[in-house]
Design a protein around this motif. Structure first.
Motif, PDB file in Angstrom:
ATOM      1  N   LEU A 284      22.367 -20.833 -22.912  1.00  0.00           N
ATOM      2  CA  LEU A 284      23.271 -19.801 -23.415  1.00  0.00           C
ATOM      3  C   LEU A 284      22.519 -18.484 -23.495  1.00  0.00           C
ATOM      4  O   LEU A 284      21.407 -18.423 -24.018  1.00  0.00           O
ATOM      5  CB  LEU A 284      23.803 -20.169 -24.801  1.00  0.00           C
ATOM      6  CG  LEU A 284      24.591 -21.472 -24.938  1.00  0.00           C
ATOM      7  CD1 LEU A 284      25.039 -21.664 -26.377  1.00  0.00           C
ATOM      8  CD2 LEU A 284      25.780 -21.488 -23.996  1.00  0.00           C
ATOM      9  N   GLU A 285      23.122 -17.429 -22.981  1.00  0.00           N
ATOM     10  CA  GLU A 285      22.544 -16.096 -23.085  1.00  0.00           C
ATOM     11  C   GLU A 285      23.125 -15.386 -24.303  1.00  0.00           C
ATOM     12  O   GLU A 285      24.254 -15.651 -24.706  1.00  0.00           O
ATOM     13  CB  GLU A 285      22.838 -15.285 -21.817  1.00  0.00           C
ATOM     14  CG  GLU A 285      22.186 -15.835 -20.566  1.00  0.00           C
ATOM     15  CD  GLU A 285      22.474 -14.966 -19.362  1.00  0.00           C
ATOM     16  OE1 GLU A 285      23.288 -14.018 -19.479  1.00  0.00           O
ATOM     17  OE2 GLU A 285      21.888 -15.218 -18.298  1.00  0.00           O
ATOM     18  N   PRO A 286      22.354 -14.471 -24.906  1.00  0.00           N
ATOM     19  CA  PRO A 286      22.888 -13.735 -26.055  1.00  0.00           C
ATOM     20  C   PRO A 286      23.991 -12.765 -25.619  1.00  0.00           C
ATOM     21  O   PRO A 286      23.991 -12.313 -24.464  1.00  0.00           O
ATOM     22  CB  PRO A 286      21.656 -12.978 -26.570  1.00  0.00           C
ATOM     23  CG  PRO A 286      20.737 -12.880 -25.389  1.00  0.00           C
ATOM     24  CD  PRO A 286      20.976 -14.112 -24.574  1.00  0.00           C
ATOM     25  N   PRO A 287      24.912 -12.475 -26.526  1.00  0.00           N
ATOM     26  CA  PRO A 287      24.987 -12.967 -27.910  1.00  0.00           C
ATOM     27  C   PRO A 287      25.592 -14.369 -27.987  1.00  0.00           C
ATOM     28  O   PRO A 287      26.502 -14.695 -27.227  1.00  0.00           O
ATOM     29  CB  PRO A 287      25.905 -11.933 -28.582  1.00  0.00           C
ATOM     30  CG  PRO A 287      26.799 -11.471 -27.471  1.00  0.00           C
ATOM     31  CD  PRO A 287      25.960 -11.479 -26.226  1.00  0.00           C
TER      32      PRO A 287
ATOM     33  N   ILE B 222      18.530 -15.874 -33.936  1.00  0.00           N
ATOM     34  CA  ILE B 222      18.861 -16.868 -32.918  1.00  0.00           C
ATOM     35  C   ILE B 222      19.961 -16.340 -31.994  1.00  0.00           C
ATOM     36  O   ILE B 222      19.939 -16.592 -30.785  1.00  0.00           O
ATOM     37  CB  ILE B 222      19.316 -18.183 -33.569  1.00  0.00           C
ATOM     38  CG1 ILE B 222      18.211 -18.744 -34.486  1.00  0.00           C
ATOM     39  CG2 ILE B 222      19.697 -19.217 -32.510  1.00  0.00           C
ATOM     40  CD1 ILE B 222      16.960 -19.118 -33.771  1.00  0.00           C
ATOM     41  N   GLY B 223      20.885 -15.583 -32.557  1.00  0.00           N
ATOM     42  CA  GLY B 223      22.003 -15.080 -31.761  1.00  0.00           C
ATOM     43  C   GLY B 223      21.612 -14.109 -30.677  1.00  0.00           C
ATOM     44  O   GLY B 223      22.426 -13.817 -29.789  1.00  0.00           O
ATOM     45  N   HIS B 224      20.383 -13.590 -30.716  1.00  0.00           N
ATOM     46  CA  HIS B 224      19.918 -12.643 -29.709  1.00  0.00           C
ATOM     47  C   HIS B 224      18.778 -13.220 -28.862  1.00  0.00           C
ATOM     48  O   HIS B 224      17.964 -12.488 -28.310  1.00  0.00           O
ATOM     49  CB  HIS B 224      19.481 -11.340 -30.371  1.00  0.00           C
ATOM     50  CG  HIS B 224      20.625 -10.528 -30.897  1.00  0.00           C
ATOM     51  ND1 HIS B 224      21.171 -10.746 -32.143  1.00  0.00           N
ATOM     52  CD2 HIS B 224      21.344  -9.526 -30.325  1.00  0.00           C
ATOM     53  CE1 HIS B 224      22.168  -9.900 -32.338  1.00  0.00           C
ATOM     54  NE2 HIS B 224      22.298  -9.147 -31.250  1.00  0.00           N
ATOM     55  N   CYS B 225      18.728 -14.545 -28.783  1.00  0.00           N
ATOM     56  CA  CYS B 225      17.732 -15.231 -27.951  1.00  0.00           C
ATOM     57  C   CYS B 225      18.437 -16.062 -26.880  1.00  0.00           C
ATOM     58  O   CYS B 225      19.623 -16.405 -27.014  1.00  0.00           O
ATOM     59  CB  CYS B 225      16.877 -16.175 -28.794  1.00  0.00           C
ATOM     60  SG  CYS B 225      15.820 -15.367 -30.017  1.00  0.00           S
ATOM     61  N   ASP B 226      17.695 -16.392 -25.831  1.00  0.00           N
ATOM     62  CA  ASP B 226      18.149 -17.438 -24.919  1.00  0.00           C
ATOM     63  C   ASP B 226      18.041 -18.764 -25.658  1.00  0.00           C
ATOM     64  O   ASP B 226      17.002 -19.079 -26.247  1.00  0.00           O
ATOM     65  CB  ASP B 226      17.276 -17.481 -23.667  1.00  0.00           C
ATOM     66  CG  ASP B 226      17.630 -16.393 -22.670  1.00  0.00           C
ATOM     67  OD1 ASP B 226      18.595 -15.646 -22.924  1.00  0.00           O
ATOM     68  OD2 ASP B 226      16.938 -16.283 -21.645  1.00  0.00           O
ATOM     69  N   VAL B 227      19.134 -19.539 -25.655  1.00  0.00           N
ATOM     70  CA  VAL B 227      19.152 -20.822 -26.359  1.00  0.00           C
ATOM     71  C   VAL B 227      19.474 -21.923 -25.358  1.00  0.00           C
ATOM     72  O   VAL B 227      20.433 -21.812 -24.571  1.00  0.00           O
ATOM     73  CB  VAL B 227      20.194 -20.819 -27.494  1.00  0.00           C
ATOM     74  CG1 VAL B 227      20.270 -22.195 -28.158  1.00  0.00           C
ATOM     75  CG2 VAL B 227      19.841 -19.759 -28.535  1.00  0.00           C
TER      76      VAL B 227
ATOM     77  N   VAL C 241      14.189 -19.426 -26.884  1.00  0.00           N
ATOM     78  CA  VAL C 241      13.066 -18.808 -26.195  1.00  0.00           C
ATOM     79  C   VAL C 241      13.073 -17.323 -26.516  1.00  0.00           C
ATOM     80  O   VAL C 241      14.114 -16.660 -26.418  1.00  0.00           O
ATOM     81  CB  VAL C 241      13.152 -19.039 -24.670  1.00  0.00           C
ATOM     82  CG1 VAL C 241      12.010 -18.334 -23.950  1.00  0.00           C
ATOM     83  CG2 VAL C 241      13.138 -20.532 -24.366  1.00  0.00           C
ATOM     84  N   VAL C 242      11.918 -16.799 -26.916  1.00  0.00           N
ATOM     85  CA  VAL C 242      11.848 -15.425 -27.401  1.00  0.00           C
ATOM     86  C   VAL C 242      11.642 -14.451 -26.251  1.00  0.00           C
ATOM     87  O   VAL C 242      11.255 -14.825 -25.134  1.00  0.00           O
ATOM     88  CB  VAL C 242      10.715 -15.261 -28.437  1.00  0.00           C
ATOM     89  CG1 VAL C 242      10.960 -16.162 -29.631  1.00  0.00           C
ATOM     90  CG2 VAL C 242       9.357 -15.540 -27.811  1.00  0.00           C
ATOM     91  N   ASN C 243      11.899 -13.181 -26.531  1.00  0.00           N
ATOM     92  CA  ASN C 243      11.721 -12.110 -25.559  1.00  0.00           C
ATOM     93  C   ASN C 243      10.255 -12.042 -25.130  1.00  0.00           C
ATOM     94  O   ASN C 243       9.366 -11.884 -25.964  1.00  0.00           O
ATOM     95  CB  ASN C 243      12.146 -10.784 -26.186  1.00  0.00           C
ATOM     96  CG  ASN C 243      12.209  -9.649 -25.184  1.00  0.00           C
ATOM     97  OD1 ASN C 243      11.567  -9.687 -24.144  1.00  0.00           O
ATOM     98  ND2 ASN C 243      12.985  -8.627 -25.498  1.00  0.00           N
ATOM     99  N   PRO C 244       9.949 -12.132 -23.824  1.00  0.00           N
ATOM    100  CA  PRO C 244       8.546 -12.110 -23.385  1.00  0.00           C
ATOM    101  C   PRO C 244       7.971 -10.701 -23.292  1.00  0.00           C
ATOM    102  O   PRO C 244       6.751 -10.545 -23.155  1.00  0.00           O
ATOM    103  CB  PRO C 244       8.614 -12.749 -22.004  1.00  0.00           C
ATOM    104  CG  PRO C 244       9.981 -12.405 -21.504  1.00  0.00           C
ATOM    105  CD  PRO C 244      10.874 -12.400 -22.716  1.00  0.00           C
ATOM    106  N   TYR C 245       8.814  -9.671 -23.332  1.00  0.00           N
ATOM    107  CA  TYR C 245       8.367  -8.280 -23.180  1.00  0.00           C
ATOM    108  C   TYR C 245       7.562  -8.128 -21.893  1.00  0.00           C
ATOM    109  O   TYR C 245       8.067  -8.358 -20.812  1.00  0.00           O
ATOM    110  CB  TYR C 245       7.605  -7.813 -24.420  1.00  0.00           C
ATOM    111  CG  TYR C 245       8.464  -7.854 -25.658  1.00  0.00           C
ATOM    112  CD1 TYR C 245       9.477  -6.918 -25.860  1.00  0.00           C
ATOM    113  CD2 TYR C 245       8.292  -8.857 -26.613  1.00  0.00           C
ATOM    114  CE1 TYR C 245      10.291  -6.970 -26.998  1.00  0.00           C
ATOM    115  CE2 TYR C 245       9.095  -8.906 -27.742  1.00  0.00           C
ATOM    116  CZ  TYR C 245      10.094  -7.960 -27.928  1.00  0.00           C
ATOM    117  OH  TYR C 245      10.901  -8.025 -29.037  1.00  0.00           O
ATOM    118  N   GLN C 246       6.282  -7.754 -22.002  1.00  0.00           N
ATOM    119  CA  GLN C 246       5.484  -7.525 -20.809  1.00  0.00           C
ATOM    120  C   GLN C 246       4.730  -8.777 -20.330  1.00  0.00           C
ATOM    121  O   GLN C 246       3.962  -8.717 -19.380  1.00  0.00           O
ATOM    122  CB  GLN C 246       4.467  -6.403 -21.072  1.00  0.00           C
ATOM    123  CG  GLN C 246       5.086  -5.093 -21.511  1.00  0.00           C
ATOM    124  CD  GLN C 246       6.065  -4.564 -20.477  1.00  0.00           C
ATOM    125  OE1 GLN C 246       5.771  -4.558 -19.287  1.00  0.00           O
ATOM    126  NE2 GLN C 246       7.233  -4.122 -20.937  1.00  0.00           N
TER     127      GLN C 246
END
Length: 562
Positions: free
Chosen positions: A370-373, A410-415, A431-436
């Motif tokens: 699932l992609e956010p939101p 959680i609502g703004h993460c890939d689940v 899974v959290v935002n990997p940024y760079q």
């Protein structure tokens, strides 16, 4: 020879210790004068180095003043500004008393020497106390003096039949004062059980209130309420967006964090202050060329607030920089990163895993991303699974270096969801935002109690395959606490001690089991470190870490996590 051997920093340290030593000696003398006056008379050498004129009378006053001087000595070592001011005040009073009360020139000379030393060292005493606590401590101190005086005055006047003297109101007030400053309580003798109780209660009230006031005045700076402003949070988020490249980057933006920004403003350190420790999460985030200034500035910032700085889960890349700035390092475990470029489910080593996964597919289990939101309906179901998992683990949410179940987060993460044949969710991970970073990082991993064995294997391998297809280099499966600590022959004694704990605490917390589970995915293990200023500061740093990680629920910290 000595002058050539000592550098300016060592001179300052020597001066600090000598000033604290003389102040502590005074405290010891005051206490001994009250509890063992005859013993003190034999210790002429100890009285000779005392900067105060100490009498063997006024036992309670001597004990309390000695106790406070010992507190001041300890806080002088912490470079507390308030402790320096209080000591200066006491020294000035002592000079006046030494010369007015009989021209005690030896004691007066020592007092002047110590006073001069502290004045010359005034720029060293920069550590702050907590401003609201100082105000509260002063109010308590004044209130304690007034209350004790009123308490004693009224009590002596109303209970004058319980003593060998009959008091007027004024006489009762003078008697209260005399109890603190005369050896024989001005001849007062209690003639009843109540009188003896009341006499002791005055000392108890005075001791408790004065000690509490002193503690409040000298306590470290505390952060109250939300630790970071909206502007600081926005500034930190911009730095993380541009420079964040570690598995901890997303967790530095959680609401429990406060922020220190380097003098250039380009680098951020996310930290949580607890007690006398301020524990930073990971390395500074920003351009590496600015790391040295950021770490040095954070250390100075902590010194001003009477905190011991620490850095948790530091990468091995920057250990030499920390050590060059005077920090110590301690390996705390290894972080596992699955190499997705080489990840495959084929081969003999993965036979058992393939068999389990094929069984799940035949039974109709499926992995869904699932992609956010994320919808509120799904979040509500995930909350139920999370709560059920926490009950099974007999623990509570960990914080600081991990996320916790919060709908906004959680609502703004890939689940990723594992659904059974009836399309019911039985497990999930975010899974959290990997940024760079080129690595994906998993955070929460939770399942229902009735989820069949192998459910989490099915979840992990599905995530590995997805991110491999997306071109990611690796997948971070988290820290394996205490793994690999003290394994090498030349390991330091402290690391060997930690290794001993690892072996003997495994019965309470399944360190080895968690490591073995992660190791089945054949990750690359990378060492992680705790950075701390000194061995003396290590307990405060560790306690700050425990409090930050548990959310101040110390009992829950001892319970197992995922």
């Amino acid at each position: 020879m000595i002058s050539k051997a000592l550098n300016p920093k060592q001179y300052r340290r020597l001066g600090l210790w000598s000033a604290a030593f003389l102040t502590a000696c005074t405290g010891v003398i005051n206490v001994l004068s009250a509890v063992a006056p005859r013993l003190l008379d034999r210790m002429v050498w100890l009285r000779a180095i005392s900067p105060f004129d100490v009498k063997s009378s006024a036992h309670f006053f001597s004990v309390m003043s000695g106790f406070f001087l010992l507190m001041l000595a300890a806080n002088l070592l912490r470079r507390k500004r308030v402790a320096w001011l209080l000591t200066i005040g006491l020294l000035i009073i002592s000079i006046v008393l030494n010369f007015v009360r009989g021209w005690y020139y030896v004691e007066g000379l020592f007092t002047i020497v110590l006073l001069s030393q502290l004045i010359l060292m005034r720029n060293i005493f920069t550590a702050s106390s907590d401003p609201p606590s100082i105000g509260q401590g002063i109010r308590v101190l004044l209130g304690a003096l007034v209350f004790t005086l009123l308490y004693g005055t009224v009590g002596f006047y109303l209970q004058r039949h319980s003593f060998n003297s009959r008091f007027s109101l004024w006489g009762a007030m003078l008697q209260t004062v005399a109890m603190f400053f005369t050896d024989d309580n001005a001849g007062l003798v209690a003639t009843s059980r109540w009188g003896r109780f009341f006499e002791s209660s005055i000392y108890l009230v005075g001791a408790v209130t004065l000690t509490y006031a002193f503690f409040m005045i000298l306590r470290p700076v505390l952060l109250r309420g939300k630790p970071a402003s909206k502007v600081e949070c926005q500034r930190a988020a911009e730095i993380v967006e541009h420079y964040g490249c570690s598995s901890l980057a997303r967790f530095t933006l959680f609401e429990d964090k406060a922020y220190y920004f380097s003098p250039s403003g380009q680098t951020m350190i996310a930290y949580v202050p607890k007690g006398r420790g301020a524990i930073a999460l990971g390395d500074p985030i920003g351009p590496e060329s600015d790391f040295k200034e950021a770490i040095w500035g954070f250390q100075a910032f902590c010194d001003r607030n009477d905190w011991h700085p620490g850095f948790y889960q530091v990468l091995p890349d920057h250990l030499s920089l920390y050590r060059s700035l005077g920090f110590n390092t301690l390996k705390i475990g290894e972080e596992g990163v699955v190499d997705l470029t080489a990840f495959t489910m084929s081969g003999k080593a993965k036979q058992d895993l393939r068999t389990s996964l094929n069984k799940f597919k035949r039974l109709g289990y499926a992995l869904e991303r699932l992609e956010p939101p994320i919808s509120l309906t799904v979040l509500s179901e995930l909350r139920t699974i999370s709560d059920e998992w926490l009950i099974e683990m007999q623990g509570a949410e960990k914080r600081f270096s991990l996320g916790w179940f919060d709908e906004a987060y959680i609502g703004h993460c890939d689940v990723f969801l594992v659904k059974d044949e009836a399309q019911q969710i039985i497990a999930f991970a975010n899974v959290v935002n990997p940024y760079q970073s080129k690595n994906a990082t998993v955070d929460l991993m939770r399942r229902r109690t009735e989820a069949p064995p192998g459910t989490m294997d099915f979840l992990f391998t599905g995530m590995f395959e997805h991110y491999k297809a997306q071109g990611y280099a690796g997948f971070n499966i988290g820290l394996s606490a205490l793994a690999g600590v003290g394994d090498v022959d030349n390991a330091r004694r402290l690391e060997k001690g930690v290794r001993y704990l690892y072996r003997h605490l495994n019965r309470f917390y399944n360190f080895k089991g968690l490591h073995a589970y992660k190791d089945k995915f054949q990750p690359r293990w990378e060492s992680r470190y705790l950075v701390y200023p000194s061995v003396m500061a290590l307990p405060d740093v560790v306690m700050a870490l425990i409090r930050a990680d548990s959310g101040d629920r110390l009992f829950d910290y001892l319970r197992p996590d995922d």
